[in-house]
Design a protein around this motif. Structure first.
Motif, PDB file in Angstrom:
ATOM      1  N   GLY A   1       0.935  -1.596  -0.247  1.00  0.00           N
ATOM      2  CA  GLY A   1      -0.008  -0.162  -0.193  1.00  0.00           C
ATOM      3  C   GLY A   1       0.964   1.344  -0.265  1.00  0.00           C
ATOM      4  O   GLY A   1       2.150   1.635  -0.617  1.00  0.00           O
ATOM      5  N   CYS A   2       0.349   2.258   1.034  1.00  0.00           N
ATOM      6  CA  CYS A   2       1.062   3.243   1.317  1.00  0.00           C
ATOM      7  C   CYS A   2       2.453   3.225   2.239  1.00  0.00           C
ATOM      8  O   CYS A   2       2.842   2.529   3.226  1.00  0.00           O
ATOM      9  CB  CYS A   2       0.222   4.473   1.240  1.00  0.00           C
ATOM     10  SG  CYS A   2       1.690   6.003   2.228  1.00  0.00           S
ATOM     11  N   ARG A   3       3.717   3.164   0.859  1.00  0.00           N
ATOM     12  CA  ARG A   3       4.765   3.013   1.806  1.00  0.00           C
ATOM     13  C   ARG A   3       4.867   3.190   3.364  1.00  0.00           C
ATOM     14  O   ARG A   3       5.610   3.549   3.957  1.00  0.00           O
ATOM     15  CB  ARG A   3       6.481   3.748   0.909  1.00  0.00           C
ATOM     16  CG  ARG A   3       6.719   2.343  -0.241  1.00  0.00           C
ATOM     17  CD  ARG A   3       7.882   2.656  -1.166  1.00  0.00           C
ATOM     18  NE  ARG A   3       7.586   0.967  -1.930  1.00  0.00           N
ATOM     19  CZ  ARG A   3       8.509   0.714  -2.692  1.00  0.00           C
ATOM     20  NH1 ARG A   3       9.239   1.425  -2.241  1.00  0.00           N
ATOM     21  NH2 ARG A   3       7.916  -0.460  -3.331  1.00  0.00           N
TER      22      ARG A   3
ATOM     23  N   ARG B   1       3.867   5.014   9.695  1.00  0.00           N
ATOM     24  CA  ARG B   1       4.499   6.013  10.175  1.00  0.00           C
ATOM     25  C   ARG B   1       3.739   7.017  10.307  1.00  0.00           C
ATOM     26  O   ARG B   1       3.509   7.930  11.198  1.00  0.00           O
ATOM     27  CB  ARG B   1       5.944   6.446  10.300  1.00  0.00           C
ATOM     28  CG  ARG B   1       6.524   5.319  10.923  1.00  0.00           C
ATOM     29  CD  ARG B   1       8.454   6.253  10.058  1.00  0.00           C
ATOM     30  NE  ARG B   1       9.037   6.876  10.402  1.00  0.00           N
ATOM     31  CZ  ARG B   1       9.956   7.715  10.567  1.00  0.00           C
ATOM     32  NH1 ARG B   1      10.267   7.515   8.432  1.00  0.00           N
ATOM     33  NH2 ARG B   1      10.329   8.259  11.543  1.00  0.00           N
ATOM     34  N   CYS B   2       2.358   6.440   9.074  1.00  0.00           N
ATOM     35  CA  CYS B   2       1.047   7.798   9.231  1.00  0.00           C
ATOM     36  C   CYS B   2       0.479   7.918  10.024  1.00  0.00           C
ATOM     37  O   CYS B   2      -0.436   7.005  11.005  1.00  0.00           O
ATOM     38  CB  CYS B   2       1.371   7.752   7.842  1.00  0.00           C
ATOM     39  SG  CYS B   2      -0.606   9.116   7.704  1.00  0.00           S
ATOM     40  N   PRO B   3       0.082   9.236  10.655  1.00  0.00           N
ATOM     41  CA  PRO B   3      -0.955   9.474  11.679  1.00  0.00           C
ATOM     42  C   PRO B   3      -1.891   9.726  11.633  1.00  0.00           C
ATOM     43  O   PRO B   3      -2.865  10.125  12.068  1.00  0.00           O
ATOM     44  CB  PRO B   3       0.061  10.700  12.440  1.00  0.00           C
ATOM     45  CG  PRO B   3       0.796  11.988  11.163  1.00  0.00           C
ATOM     46  CD  PRO B   3       1.375  10.818  11.215  1.00  0.00           C
TER      47      PRO B   3
ATOM     48  N   ILE C   1      -7.653   1.421   3.694  1.00  0.00           N
ATOM     49  CA  ILE C   1      -6.903   1.265   2.304  1.00  0.00           C
ATOM     50  C   ILE C   1      -5.434   1.668   2.525  1.00  0.00           C
ATOM     51  O   ILE C   1      -4.963   1.071   1.493  1.00  0.00           O
ATOM     52  CB  ILE C   1      -7.932   2.072   1.705  1.00  0.00           C
ATOM     53  CG1 ILE C   1      -7.559   2.023   0.033  1.00  0.00           C
ATOM     54  CG2 ILE C   1      -7.701   3.536   1.990  1.00  0.00           C
ATOM     55  CD1 ILE C   1      -8.453   2.896  -0.820  1.00  0.00           C
ATOM     56  N   CYS C   2      -5.038   1.976   3.062  1.00  0.00           N
ATOM     57  CA  CYS C   2      -3.117   2.472   3.139  1.00  0.00           C
ATOM     58  C   CYS C   2      -2.537   1.471   3.155  1.00  0.00           C
ATOM     59  O   CYS C   2      -1.682   1.827   2.648  1.00  0.00           O
ATOM     60  CB  CYS C   2      -2.948   3.957   4.379  1.00  0.00           C
ATOM     61  SG  CYS C   2      -4.575   5.547   4.231  1.00  0.00           S
ATOM     62  N   GLY C   3      -3.223   0.451   4.489  1.00  0.00           N
ATOM     63  CA  GLY C   3      -2.238  -0.620   3.849  1.00  0.00           C
ATOM     64  C   GLY C   3      -1.990  -1.381   3.415  1.00  0.00           C
ATOM     65  O   GLY C   3      -2.004  -2.325   2.576  1.00  0.00           O
TER      66      GLY C   3
ATOM     67  N   TYR D   1       0.625  11.655  -3.615  1.00  0.00           N
ATOM     68  CA  TYR D   1       0.556  10.437  -3.652  1.00  0.00           C
ATOM     69  C   TYR D   1       0.058   9.770  -2.304  1.00  0.00           C
ATOM     70  O   TYR D   1       0.995  10.022  -1.347  1.00  0.00           O
ATOM     71  CB  TYR D   1       1.356   9.871  -4.412  1.00  0.00           C
ATOM     72  CG  TYR D   1       1.730  10.077  -5.113  1.00  0.00           C
ATOM     73  CD1 TYR D   1       1.710   9.778  -6.266  1.00  0.00           C
ATOM     74  CD2 TYR D   1       2.996  10.664  -5.473  1.00  0.00           C
ATOM     75  CE1 TYR D   1       1.759   9.708  -7.594  1.00  0.00           C
ATOM     76  CE2 TYR D   1       3.402  11.285  -6.734  1.00  0.00           C
ATOM     77  CZ  TYR D   1       2.659   9.997  -7.746  1.00  0.00           C
ATOM     78  OH  TYR D   1       3.406  11.294  -9.377  1.00  0.00           O
ATOM     79  N   CYS D   2      -1.710  10.327  -2.118  1.00  0.00           N
ATOM     80  CA  CYS D   2      -2.062   9.818  -0.349  1.00  0.00           C
ATOM     81  C   CYS D   2      -3.559   9.855  -0.582  1.00  0.00           C
ATOM     82  O   CYS D   2      -3.947  11.009  -1.468  1.00  0.00           O
ATOM     83  CB  CYS D   2      -1.465  11.053   0.406  1.00  0.00           C
ATOM     84  SG  CYS D   2      -2.292  11.516   1.859  1.00  0.00           S
ATOM     85  N   TRP D   3      -4.402   9.270   0.077  1.00  0.00           N
ATOM     86  CA  TRP D   3      -5.493   8.386  -0.316  1.00  0.00           C
ATOM     87  C   TRP D   3      -6.332   9.606   0.721  1.00  0.00           C
ATOM     88  O   TRP D   3      -7.408  10.219   0.186  1.00  0.00           O
ATOM     89  CB  TRP D   3      -5.511   7.322   0.869  1.00  0.00           C
ATOM     90  CG  TRP D   3      -5.480   5.945  -0.283  1.00  0.00           C
ATOM     91  CD1 TRP D   3      -4.079   5.306   0.016  1.00  0.00           C
ATOM     92  CD2 TRP D   3      -5.927   5.665  -1.881  1.00  0.00           C
ATOM     93  NE1 TRP D   3      -4.293   3.642  -0.921  1.00  0.00           N
ATOM     94  CE2 TRP D   3      -5.178   3.961  -1.819  1.00  0.00           C
ATOM     95  CE3 TRP D   3      -6.450   5.866  -2.369  1.00  0.00           C
ATOM     96  CZ2 TRP D   3      -5.599   3.861  -3.303  1.00  0.00           C
ATOM     97  CZ3 TRP D   3      -6.928   5.794  -3.622  1.00  0.00           C
ATOM     98  CH2 TRP D   3      -6.810   4.631  -3.729  1.00  0.00           C
ATOM     99  N   LEU D   4      -5.777  10.833   1.744  1.00  0.00           N
ATOM    100  CA  LEU D   4      -6.690  11.391   1.880  1.00  0.00           C
ATOM    101  C   LEU D   4      -6.728  13.135   1.014  1.00  0.00           C
ATOM    102  O   LEU D   4      -8.500  12.966   1.435  1.00  0.00           O
ATOM    103  CB  LEU D   4      -5.864  12.471   3.212  1.00  0.00           C
ATOM    104  CG  LEU D   4      -5.695  12.380   4.547  1.00  0.00           C
ATOM    105  CD1 LEU D   4      -4.923  13.336   4.615  1.00  0.00           C
ATOM    106  CD2 LEU D   4      -6.887  11.107   4.773  1.00  0.00           C
TER     107      LEU D   4
HETATM  108 FE1  SF4 Z   1      -0.123   7.338   2.995  1.00  0.00          FE
HETATM  109 FE2  SF4 Z   1      -1.892   9.322   2.637  1.00  0.00          FE
HETATM  110 FE3  SF4 Z   1      -2.157   6.922   4.198  1.00  0.00          FE
HETATM  111 FE4  SF4 Z   1      -1.209   8.876   5.080  1.00  0.00          FE
HETATM  112  S1  SF4 Z   1      -2.972   9.149   5.133  1.00  0.00           S
HETATM  113  S2  SF4 Z   1      -0.668   6.118   5.382  1.00  0.00           S
HETATM  114  S3  SF4 Z   1       0.503   9.407   3.326  1.00  0.00           S
HETATM  115  S4  SF4 Z   1      -1.671   7.569   1.724  1.00  0.00           S
END
Ligand code: SF4
Length: 323
Positions: A285-287, A291-293, A298-300, A316-319
């Motif tokens: 998923g998102c590398r 560590r992302c707060p 879906i991110c993983g 490049y971010c699902w948010l």
């Molecule tokens: Fe990655 Fe954005 Fe998800 Fe954080 S919110 S894990 S940066 S896709």
């Protein structure tokens, strides 16, 4: 449509991990994974990110010190990997580098004259007198006088040695300089002088720079565009003012919140938990999701697609994609 000076498309550099007596390949370190970027004429592009993000590996691929695993690198629209003979020599003249520690890049047994004249003698047909004039001109351009021609690297201060390294880098009239942490080994007082010199040379000689650094204060000073990398992938890219004024990716926000700048709109430092994961087995998923707060389910699972905040600003971010 204008052609970029340097264009990188889906660059991959995987280093094999060999084990056992017969060097069986047990896996790969994915140092750079599907990175695309371009640098236009007279443009300064900065690559930023923690160590292990793949910045230096990209520079090594551009300098032909590493062979890409996959992807294309185009110089003035032509495939660099296919360059041979005079074409390859022209490319090597056109793309030069300045490294972090000038004392490691200058041969201690050679005088400044020998260091500077070696590439010039190999590439330009100059008389003895013309060569001497050429050396003096080079030194003048980097703020040193003729007395330095007789000196050896151990007789130079850090700033003077970096000026000599810059003089050598511009000696064959390049188009692009790769600046790999060009000021981080220098005293703070000297860093500003070297940065000013690089800014002046860029304007005077019409150079482009690819700046690789973790020092975000110099990035702000000199960059036209910024590319933020994490674990071999691009997280965000945009014009310098876009990234500084409105960083959209959580990783960029954390990285830039550490800059001691009273004008920065988010003065509160964002601490990231843990260390970057290993590039041998990057998270799915998102590398950045470990560590992302702001990580959500879906991110993983799925790698984020590109979101265009503006024509020049990509994240490049699902948010942002889900908004
Ligand atoms: Fe990655 Fe954005 Fe998800 Fe954080 S919110 S894990 S940066 S896709």
């Amino acid at each position: 449509m204008s052609t970029a000076l340097l264009k990188i498309e889906n660059l991959k550099k995987y280093f094999p991990i060999k084990v056992g007596l017969f060097g069986k390949i047990a896996g790969y370190v994915k140092a750079v994974d599907r990175v695309s970027l371009n640098i236009d004429s007279r443009e300064v592009v900065s690559l930023v990110g923690e160590s292990g993000s793949g910045k230096t590996t990209i520079a090594k691929c551009i300098l032909l010190l590493e062979k890409p695993t996959d992807g294309r690198m185009l110089y003035k629209g032509e495939d660099i990997i296919l360059f041979r003979g005079e074409k390859l020599r022209e490319y090597r003249r056109g793309v030069q580098a300045v490294f972090q520690n000038p004392f490691l890049s200058l041969d201690p047994r050679m005088s400044v004259f020998e260091i500077l004249s070696e590439p010039v003698k190999n590439n330009l047909n100059l008389s003895k007198m013309e060569l001497h004039e050429y050396m003096l001109k080079l030194l003048e351009m980097v703020g040193l006088d003729g007395s330095f021609l007789e000196k050896y690297p151990h007789e130079l201060s850090g700033g003077q040695a970096q000026r000599v390294a810059i003089a050598r880098a511009i000696s064959l009239k390049p188009k692009l300089l790769i600046l790999d942490e060009p000021t981080s080994a220098l005293d703070v007082s000297v860093q500003a002088q070297i940065l000013n010199l690089l800014a002046d040379l860029k304007n005077e000689l019409g150079l482009s720079y690819l700046l690789i650094t973790h020092d975000l204060s110099i990035v702000r000073y000199i960059s036209d565009r910024i590319i933020v990398m994490y674990l071999g992938r691009v997280m965000e890219a945009g014009l310098s003012e876009e990234i500084f004024n409105e960083p959209l990716h959580p990783y960029t926000q954390a990285l830039f919140s550490s800059i001691p700048d009273p004008y920065y709109r988010e003065p509160k430092r964002i601490s990231l938990r843990g260390e970057p994961p290993s590039p041998i087995n990057p998270p799915p998923g998102c590398r950045f999701h470990t560590r992302c707060p702001h990580a959500v389910e879906i991110c993983g699972r799925k790698e984020p697609l590109e979101y265009e905040a503006s024509k020049t600003h990509k994240v490049y971010c699902w948010l942002h994609l889900e908004k």
